[in-house]
Design an enzyme around this catalytic site. Structure first.
Site, mmCIF file in Angstrom:
data_model
loop_
_atom_site.group_PDB
_atom_site.id
_atom_site.type_symbol
_atom_site.label_atom_id
_atom_site.label_comp_id
_atom_site.label_asym_id
_atom_site.label_seq_id
_atom_site.Cartn_x
_atom_site.Cartn_y
_atom_site.Cartn_z
ATOM 1 N N GLU A 96 0.805 -1.198 0.000
ATOM 2 C CA GLU A 96 0.000 0.000 0.000
ATOM 3 C C GLU A 96 0.850 1.264 0.000
ATOM 4 O O GLU A 96 1.946 1.285 0.539
ATOM 5 C CB GLU A 96 -0.923 -0.002 1.223
ATOM 6 C CG GLU A 96 -1.995 -1.067 1.064
ATOM 7 C CD GLU A 96 -2.852 -1.246 2.304
ATOM 8 O OE1 GLU A 96 -4.073 -1.372 2.127
ATOM 9 O OE2 GLU A 96 -2.329 -1.261 3.406
ATOM 10 N N CYS A 146 3.260 8.201 1.680
ATOM 11 C CA CYS A 146 3.809 7.161 2.546
ATOM 12 C C CYS A 146 4.014 5.911 1.677
ATOM 13 O O CYS A 146 3.079 5.426 1.057
ATOM 14 C CB CYS A 146 2.803 6.905 3.670
ATOM 15 S SG CYS A 146 3.295 5.613 4.800
ATOM 16 N N CYS A 196 7.029 -6.632 14.740
ATOM 17 C CA CYS A 196 6.665 -5.859 15.940
ATOM 18 C C CYS A 196 5.256 -6.235 16.404
ATOM 19 O O CYS A 196 4.365 -6.474 15.587
ATOM 20 C CB CYS A 196 6.731 -4.366 15.640
ATOM 21 S SG CYS A 196 8.377 -3.843 15.137
ATOM 22 N N CYS A 208 2.098 -4.090 15.192
ATOM 23 C CA CYS A 208 2.030 -3.705 13.771
ATOM 24 C C CYS A 208 1.372 -4.816 12.953
ATOM 25 O O CYS A 208 1.807 -5.971 13.000
ATOM 26 C CB CYS A 208 3.442 -3.435 13.258
ATOM 27 S SG CYS A 208 3.526 -3.160 11.484
ATOM 28 N N CYS A 246 -1.095 4.744 10.251
ATOM 29 C CA CYS A 246 0.090 3.934 10.566
ATOM 30 C C CYS A 246 -0.284 2.570 11.114
ATOM 31 O O CYS A 246 -1.106 2.469 12.013
ATOM 32 C CB CYS A 246 0.911 4.616 11.650
ATOM 33 S SG CYS A 246 1.982 5.858 11.034
#
Ligand code: SAH
Ligand code: SF4
Length: 382
Positions: A91, A104, A115, A118, A342
């Site tokens: 993405e 981004c 992580c 995430c 994010c």
């Protein structure tokens, strides 16, 4: 095999042209057509000799990955999902603000760092993107946006390598891609406006300082090793003292006089006053006002088992840092309604039938936009 010219920085394109017996200025012309004008057809490149255009047609192409879907948020954020084959997708997200337009960009399909907070990390690692696939996200988005917004001038002013993947674990593809972003014959972005975000691959931070010192953001998330080991497993290999020292070293090369630390605020995990104070002590072990903090509200997803810190907790945490002289901002979440914030970039399209259905729907919804971009959804075969 056809060569995708998005794979080359200017030096690479010059070598490619040299192999065809063409002078370097031809490579510059070609590079400008591709990146400044967004050309994907050699016939559009009117100042190239017809013989060269014919030669190129046989051996080269300029092609982004097919767009699986495109989502526009009420706040103007746009998210694209690109098919990178084998059931994987990555993405890219465009975030418009009053004084800048930020893209981004993803560096890998999945991520091996894993992580805990995430969703990309939870997916595991599929593969590195090529230079061309990293550059294609910018090439596609910039020229799509210019057409869509009817603008002649540049729309994207900033790039952040904060999409899917760990950029410094795909170093050899990353550096030429950064060079394309910076090149005045391509996007001409300033080093201050291109940011590599890393979970902390210490030796690669030092290499980046030598090879292509752009702005650096480091995902810290914890003030001590015991906690960081559980959140960012890479910490076992490169513990905090080494990481913070590498960040401090990077300053000598950085285009800005500070490093940005990202800190994802997790309820009851890393958001206490004690954590904030430990963080201050760690930072102040190195003299000077040399870093800034960006507190990111955690974007929850079910498999994480984690929760977002309460807003007043985030404020209190920020106050401790700011009061100690460590400049700290709280990141606004953007594009929440399209899962573009994010850590929400999942990009998992393991089920090909679902992809095809989404592409079909997308073709109907966004036919004019996709046509404007020259990117044909039909390019994907099931
Ligand atoms: N791999 C690199 C860059 C991609 S992640 C890195 O880790 O820095 C970009 C940023 O998003 C990182 O700061 C990361 O910690 C943060 N992030 C990941 N998952 C998140 C989530 N669920 N909520 C908020 N931020 C998240
Ligand atoms: Fe990978 Fe960054 Fe996600 Fe960690 S936060 S798993 S390094 S993409």
């Amino acid at each position: 095999m056809t060569v995708n010219l998005l794979d080359f920085d200017l030096e690479g394109l010059a070598v490619f042209c040299d192999g065809l017996g063409e002078k370097r200025f031809r490579a510059v012309q070609l590079f400008r057509w591709i990146h400044q004008k967004g050309a994907s057809q050699f016939d559009d490149m009117s100042d190239l000799a017809k013989s060269l255009r014919e030669k190129l047609k046989g051996i080269a192409c300029i092609q982004a990955m097919p767009v699986v879907s495109q989502h526009m948020s009420a706040d103007g954020t746009i998210k694209w999902l690109f098919d990178v084959g084998d059931g994987n997708a990555v993405e890219a997200v465009f975030i418009p603000e009053a004084d800048r337009g930020t893209l981004c960009v993803s560096s890998q399909a999945g991520c091996a760092v894993g992580c805990r907070f995430c969703s990309t990390g939870h997916q595991g690692f599929s593969r590195n993107l090529t230079t061309g696939e990293i550059v294609a996200q910018l090439w596609f988005a910039e020229h799509f946006l210019r057409k869509h917004l009817k603008r002649d001038e540049r729309v994207i002013s900033n790039v952040v390598m904060m999409g899917m993947g760990e950029p410094l674990q795909n170093y050899n593809a990353l550096v030429p891609a950064l060079r394309v972003m910076l090149d005045d014959h391509a996007y001409g972005l300033s080093r201050r406006r291109v940011t590599v975000s890393t979970s902390g691959i210490v030796p690669m931070i030092d290499r980046l300082a030598q090879d292509c010192p752009v702005a650096l953001a480091v995902s810290l998330h914890a003030p001590n090793d015991a906690l960081r080991d559980t959140l960012v497993p890479l910490n076992l290999k490169y513990p905090l003292a080494q990481l913070v020292a590498a960040c401090h070293r990077y300053l000598a090369h950085a285009p800005r006089d500070f490093i940005t630390f990202e800190y994802c605020m997790l309820d009851g995990v890393n958001d206490s006053d004690a954590c904030a104070r430990q963080l201050v002590a760690r930072i102040q072990a190195h003299p000077g006002a040399w870093c800034k903090f960006n507190l990111i509200p955690f974007n929850p997803f079910p498999a994480s088992g984690l929760l977002r810190s309460k807003p007043d907790r985030v404020q209190a945490f920020a106050k401790i840092l700011n009061d100690a002289g460590v400049i700290t901002t709280i990141r606004k979440t953007r594009g929440d309604d399209i899962d573009a914030a994010c850590g929400q970039l999942a990009g998992d399209v393991k089920d090909r039938t679902r992809v095809m259905v989404r592409m079909e729907r997308n073709r109907n919804l966004h036919a004019p936009l996709l046509a404007a971009s020259g990117n044909q959804a039909e390019e994907v075969s099931a």
